[in-house]
Design an enzyme around this catalytic site. Structure first.
Site, PDB file in Angstrom:
ATOM      1  N   PRO A  76       0.828  -1.210   0.000  1.00 43.68           N
ATOM      2  CA  PRO A  76       0.000   0.000   0.000  1.00 43.68           C
ATOM      3  C   PRO A  76       0.866   1.266   0.000  1.00 43.68           C
ATOM      4  O   PRO A  76       1.795   1.382   0.788  1.00 43.68           O
ATOM      5  CB  PRO A  76      -0.800  -0.100   1.298  1.00 43.68           C
ATOM      6  CG  PRO A  76      -0.665  -1.503   1.756  1.00 43.68           C
ATOM      7  CD  PRO A  76       0.612  -2.029   1.192  1.00 43.68           C
ATOM      8  N   GLU A  77       0.578   2.165  -0.924  1.00 37.28           N
ATOM      9  CA  GLU A  77       1.235   3.472  -0.955  1.00 37.28           C
ATOM     10  C   GLU A  77       0.195   4.517  -0.541  1.00 37.28           C
ATOM     11  O   GLU A  77      -0.896   4.165  -0.102  1.00 37.28           O
ATOM     12  CB  GLU A  77       1.792   3.730  -2.362  1.00 37.28           C
ATOM     13  CG  GLU A  77       2.730   2.613  -2.830  1.00 37.28           C
ATOM     14  CD  GLU A  77       3.319   2.861  -4.222  1.00 37.28           C
ATOM     15  OE1 GLU A  77       3.513   4.022  -4.601  1.00 37.28           O
ATOM     16  OE2 GLU A  77       3.580   1.872  -4.927  1.00 37.28           O
ATOM     17  N   HIS A 137      -4.921 -15.089   8.761  1.00 37.20           N
ATOM     18  CA  HIS A 137      -3.809 -14.193   9.071  1.00 37.20           C
ATOM     19  C   HIS A 137      -4.230 -12.974   9.896  1.00 37.20           C
ATOM     20  O   HIS A 137      -3.700 -11.888   9.713  1.00 37.20           O
ATOM     21  CB  HIS A 137      -3.089 -13.745   7.798  1.00 37.20           C
ATOM     22  CG  HIS A 137      -2.662 -14.871   6.909  1.00 37.20           C
ATOM     23  ND1 HIS A 137      -1.699 -15.783   7.269  1.00 37.20           N
ATOM     24  CD2 HIS A 137      -3.098 -15.244   5.683  1.00 37.20           C
ATOM     25  CE1 HIS A 137      -1.540 -16.663   6.292  1.00 37.20           C
ATOM     26  NE2 HIS A 137      -2.376 -16.368   5.327  1.00 37.20           N
ATOM     27  N   ARG A 197      22.904  15.339  -5.007  1.00 34.10           N
ATOM     28  CA  ARG A 197      22.648  13.893  -4.947  1.00 34.10           C
ATOM     29  C   ARG A 197      22.855  13.265  -6.312  1.00 34.10           C
ATOM     30  O   ARG A 197      22.297  13.702  -7.302  1.00 34.10           O
ATOM     31  CB  ARG A 197      21.234  13.613  -4.447  1.00 34.10           C
ATOM     32  CG  ARG A 197      21.059  14.070  -3.030  1.00 34.10           C
ATOM     33  CD  ARG A 197      19.785  13.648  -2.378  1.00 34.10           C
ATOM     34  NE  ARG A 197      19.846  14.076  -0.989  1.00 34.10           N
ATOM     35  CZ  ARG A 197      20.380  13.354  -0.022  1.00 34.10           C
ATOM     36  NH1 ARG A 197      20.845  12.139  -0.277  1.00 34.10           N
ATOM     37  NH2 ARG A 197      20.446  13.825   1.205  1.00 34.10           N
TER      38      ARG A 197
END
Ligand SMILES: [Zn+2]
Length: 276
Positions: free
Chosen positions: A2-3, A91, A153
């Site tokens: 899940p984002e 679960h 970066r």
């Protein structure tokens, strides 16, 4: 996994059903979920408290309870929150009974999900600030701010997007979709992007996340909403998991490569590969 859009889908579905209710009983069946607290300690901090607001920050679901107690929940790989499932699912790691008789079941086959307790507003903010960069939809998340965070970066821009401390909530799906929308190759060094590219990328992130929320998330693996329904964003992916198919923008082939250690999908006509 899940984002942001998947967690937001859960939040929107659950908020009207839990806000104002009390957590009458909390049963934690997996000690790994509540670490560093023992299951009984964490459950004791939650039981009897009213849910003032169900919030979200990045991929964290925030159960803001009375007395400034917050349950900070992360679903990680395979966590699912089910509301009144007709049968007891497999679960199950946590059972919650609300004071109006409704039931919640947290299931998590891989067991990476977590529930942590923050006592007081300052503790909550310290927890989140240590882990999360700006929220993509907030005004404080700007192209110029992202560019500043990326200065010097040399790591690929995809790695920058996946780093929750740089921008909150983006994972593998939405990074690929955002980079395609912005016409930026995932291997381009983050520090080398010009301001115009950051503007396109910021817009791409926001648009990809919004499209995901509008589709109630993507269900390529286990993601289900609290009613057990699948999201549909996977049906409209531009490039993610579409290797070999034509790019919806130019018709060129979508390719799979590895960036930031993750399977990454790209159209190298729309997203030119960096030289060297
Ligand atoms: Zn293309």
């Amino acid at each position: 996994m899940p984002e942001l859009p998947e967690v937001e889908t859960i939040r929107r579905a659950l908020a009207p059903r839990v806000q104002g209710r009390r957590l009458a009983a909390v049963e934690i069946l997996d000690a790994r979920w509540s670490r560093p607290l023992a299951p009984d300690e964490l459950a004791g901090g939650l039981e009897g408290r009213r849910v003032e607001r169900l919030g979200r920050r990045g991929k964290y679901l925030l159960w803001e309870l009375e007395d400034e107690v917050t349950l900070i929940q992360h679903l990680r790989m395979t966590g699912t929150l089910l509301f009144d499932p007709p049968d007891e699912p497999s679960h199950v790691r946590v059972r919650i009974a609300l004071d109006d008789g409704h039931r919640l079941r947290y299931t998590d086959p891989r067991r990476f999900g977590t529930g942590e307790l923050a006592l007081g507003r300052a503790a909550l903010e310290a927890f989140l600030d240590a882990r999360l960069g700006p929220e993509p939809f907030d005004a404080e998340c700007t192209p110029a701010g992202l560019r500043r965070a990326a200065r010097g970066r040399t790591a690929p821009i995809k790695a920058f997007l996946l780093d929750q401390r740089r921008i909150a909530g983006v994972g593998n799906i939405y990074a690929d979709e955002a980079l395609h929308r912005a016409g930026i190759h995932p291997l381009r060094p983050a520090g080398a992007l010009r301001l115009a590219q950051w503007e396109a990328l910021h817009a791409g992130v926001v648009a990809a996340l919004q499209a995901g929320i509008d589709a109630h998330g993507a269900s390529i693996d286990d993601f289900r909403d609290p009613d057990g329904a699948r999201g549909t964003f996977q049906d409209t992916f531009l490039v993610h998991r579409r290797a070999g198919e034509p790019c919806p923008a130019c018709g060129g082939p979508v390719r799979k490569l590895v960036a930031a250690g993750r399977g990454t999908y790209v159209c190298e006509r729309c997203q030119p590969r960096p030289r060297g």
